[in-house]
Design a protein around this motif. Structure first.
Motif, PDB file in Angstrom:
ATOM      1  N   UNK A 162      -8.884   0.367 -11.763  1.00 24.83           N
ATOM      2  CA  UNK A 162      -8.936  -0.581 -12.879  1.00 24.83           C
ATOM      3  C   UNK A 162      -8.442  -1.947 -12.420  1.00 24.83           C
ATOM      4  N   UNK A 163      -9.177  -2.988 -12.807  1.00 24.52           N
ATOM      5  CA  UNK A 163      -8.768  -4.379 -12.571  1.00 24.52           C
ATOM      6  C   UNK A 163      -8.580  -5.056 -13.926  1.00 24.52           C
ATOM      7  N   UNK A 164      -7.525  -5.846 -14.062  1.00 26.19           N
ATOM      8  CA  UNK A 164      -7.243  -6.574 -15.308  1.00 26.19           C
ATOM      9  C   UNK A 164      -7.133  -8.054 -14.994  1.00 26.19           C
ATOM     10  N   UNK A 165      -7.843  -8.875 -15.754  1.00 26.61           N
ATOM     11  CA  UNK A 165      -7.829 -10.324 -15.542  1.00 26.61           C
ATOM     12  C   UNK A 165      -7.320 -11.050 -16.774  1.00 26.61           C
ATOM     13  N   UNK A 166      -6.482 -12.048 -16.556  1.00 28.93           N
ATOM     14  CA  UNK A 166      -6.081 -12.963 -17.622  1.00 28.93           C
ATOM     15  C   UNK A 166      -6.957 -14.202 -17.543  1.00 28.93           C
ATOM     16  N   UNK A 167      -7.278 -14.772 -18.699  1.00 27.76           N
ATOM     17  CA  UNK A 167      -8.115 -15.969 -18.749  1.00 27.76           C
ATOM     18  C   UNK A 167      -7.437 -17.014 -19.617  1.00 27.76           C
ATOM     19  N   UNK A 168      -7.314 -18.220 -19.089  1.00 28.89           N
ATOM     20  CA  UNK A 168      -6.698 -19.326 -19.829  1.00 28.89           C
ATOM     21  C   UNK A 168      -7.657 -20.507 -19.811  1.00 28.89           C
ATOM     22  N   UNK A 169      -7.809 -21.125 -20.994  1.00 31.33           N
ATOM     23  CA  UNK A 169      -8.625 -22.340 -21.040  1.00 31.33           C
ATOM     24  C   UNK A 169      -8.155 -23.224 -22.192  1.00 31.33           C
ATOM     25  N   UNK A 170      -8.545 -24.486 -22.116  1.00 34.81           N
ATOM     26  CA  UNK A 170      -8.192 -25.455 -23.145  1.00 34.81           C
ATOM     27  C   UNK A 170      -9.326 -25.556 -24.156  1.00 34.81           C
TER      28      UNK A 170
END
Length: 533
Positions: free
Chosen positions: A183-191
């Motif tokens: 399993x891979x988990x990604x966080x995503x941040x954007x404005x």
């Protein structure tokens, strides 16, 4: 529909074209060709719906024409005409899936009936294909959601009775029930300046892109967002932190996700320990989530594997430090307040708390103390719950600890006495803010948030910044700007009252009257009467 008639005999062509009432069966355009070669060129250009074709013709026979044209339109009904009962020709016609075969000399009624039947088939085929297209589009649209739901079940309750039967549909869910998984988990941040604030819009775009990419399809990677808005990938097979264990493939996946996300999104990834079966996927997911949280303390440029996780301990708001910072600010000791924030960051970095929401809350408490003190000192307007929620949203979008510290320090900067250099820079920023206000204050939907987005400051910081440099609140300045414009317009008797309201950004004449009287001490009508005397 369009009909193409192909025959080397001029008399037959003219007979078929002119002596059958084609419009009565649904044909509104008829073209003719004298041989297969000319017909092929014409058919490529005109795309006929039905074809009437002689078999024996010079240059290119009907069989040769049909064989060549089938590559362009495999479904076009072709009706062969021939005066020869040649079995080899008939075999070719069958192989080419010809609609029917009519012997010469032709019977016009038989030809018309055959074309009419071909039209019905053509319409039915098109209807069937359109229904299939609509169904496929609906399925394609729902596919990311179906896969996301499967991801959520696998990471939370893989023993659900629906999981194994669903995994039997490999085309839909890609994974097989047997084997190992990572399993891979990604966080995503954007404005929200760059992308929609609603995460669902961006998440759907990313999931659709993953579904359509051959590299992810070949991997049989199942993707979906969990309830915390983290992107979760379940990969068949075992992957580890060394290149011998498949690290190179994980780096390719990471690069592919970043390409899909685009430059406006800060995407970081953590990899869990391999799961020996689908029942152990929750353990791999938990470790992958911790590895992803670990990325908050770095720059996120490489995948982090859970086997590198060291010791980590929880952090909680130190209320004594918060009170001390508030006291320092009241005394005007902004540098001391900055020191407290920096020392807190050093402590947090040592603790390595992997509950990022809990970590962010400690900085949020510092920020609330800063804003409350700024209000007490007259450097900011009275804070509202909506502004607190807005500050938390901004904090929640920050992708790493270093940026979080800088965000809080920026509010302290607004409370410090500016140097000459800062004053010059500040005046430039103020000019930009003032220009934007004067250019847009009359527009529908004009808000302080719009100003903040334009000058790339947080709304809360903008209010404190404007108060510091403008010696009045930004709301007071906007009110003054609207009042000055209203008074100017009221001096012109040709401008109607509702027009004055609209020109200063108000659509309600009654509200405009209330607004004007509250700020001028008289109604707009009274002001106009005095102004024109």
């Amino acid at each position: 529909m369009k009909l193409l008639i192909i025959d080397d005999e001029t008399r037959t062509r003219e007979l078929l074209k002119n002596y059958i009432p084609w419009d009565t069966v649904g044909i509104d355009e008829v073209e003719t060709a004298r041989n297969g070669l000319q017909a092929l060129e014409l058919a490529m250009e005109r795309k006929p719906d039905i074809i009437l074709c002689d078999i024996r013709m010079p240059k290119m026979s009907g069989i040769e024409f049909a064989t060549a044209y089938r590559d362009t339109d495999p479904d076009c009904p072709i009706i062969f005409l021939s005066g020869f009962s040649d079995k080899e020709y008939l075999k070719s016609a069958i192989q080419l899936k010809v609609f029917t075969y009519i012997e010469k000399p032709v019977n016009l009624n038989e030809v018309r009936d055959a074309v009419e039947a071909a039209i019905r088939q053509r319409k039915e085929e098109r209807k069937r294909k359109e229904e299939e297209r609509i169904l496929q589009e609906g399925f394609d649209h729902s596919l990311p959601y179906l896969r996301q739901e499967m991801v959520r079940r696998l990471v939370s309750n893989p023993d659900s009775p629906h999981v194994v039967p669903a995994l039997g549909s490999r085309e839909t869910f890609l994974l097989q029930a047997e084997g190992s998984f990572t399993v891979a988990v990604s966080s995503l941040y954007w404005s929200p300046l760059d992308l929609p604030e609603d995460p669902g819009v961006t998440q759907l775009r990313i999931l659709e892109a993953i579904s359509s990419r051959d590299c992810f399809h070949e991997l049989k990677a199942l993707a979906g967002f969990d309830s915390s808005h983290h992107l979760v990938l379940i990969l068949p097979g075992e992957y580890g932190s060394s290149y011998r264990e498949g690290r190179e493939k994980i780096e390719e996946i990471f690069a592919g996700l970043r390409e899909i996300a685009g430059p406006a999104i800060d995407l970081r990834i953590g990899i869990g320990q391999p799961a020996a079966s689908y029942r152990e996927i929750p353990d791999s997911y938990r470790l992958a989530s911790l590895a992803c949280a670990y990325q908050y303390y770095g720059n996120g440029s490489k995948p982090v594997f859970s086997d590198v996780l060291g010791s980590h301990a929880p952090v909680a708001t130190n209320w004594e430090e918060v009170r001390l910072m508030r006291d320092q600010l009241r005394k005007g000791h902004v540098e001391e307040a900055k020191r407290i924030v920096r020392e807190w960051t050093a402590y947090v970095r040592k603790q390595m708390d992997l509950d990022i929401l809990r970590l962010k809350d400690t900085y949020f408490q510092f920020l609330i103390a800063i804003m409350e003190t700024a209000i007490q000192l007259g450097l900011a307007e009275v804070s509202k719950d909506t502004e607190r929620r807005y500050m938390w949203k901004e904090i929640d979008r920050i992708p790493c600890l270093g940026d979080l510290e800088q965000y809080v320090l920026s509010f302290l900067e607004a409370m410090a006495e500016p140097s000459e250099e800062e004053t010059a820079a500040g005046s430039g920023k103020m000019r930009e803010i003032l220009r934007y206000i004067h250019a847009h204050f009359h527009e529908k939907g004009f808000t302080i948030r719009a100003i903040a987005d334009h000058v790339q400051l947080s709304e809360t910081y903008l209010c404190a910044y404007f108060k510091k440099h403008g010696r009045q609140t930004i709301k007071e300045y906007i009110t003054d700007t609207r009042m000055n414009k209203a008074k100017e317009l009221l001096c012109d008797q040709n401008v109607k009252m509702i027009e004055v309201a609209l020109l200063i950004g108000m659509t309600d004449a009654n509200y405009f009257t209330t607004f004007f009287k509250r700020n001028a001490g008289c109604t707009p009508s009274e002001f106009r009467e005095r102004a024109v005397r």
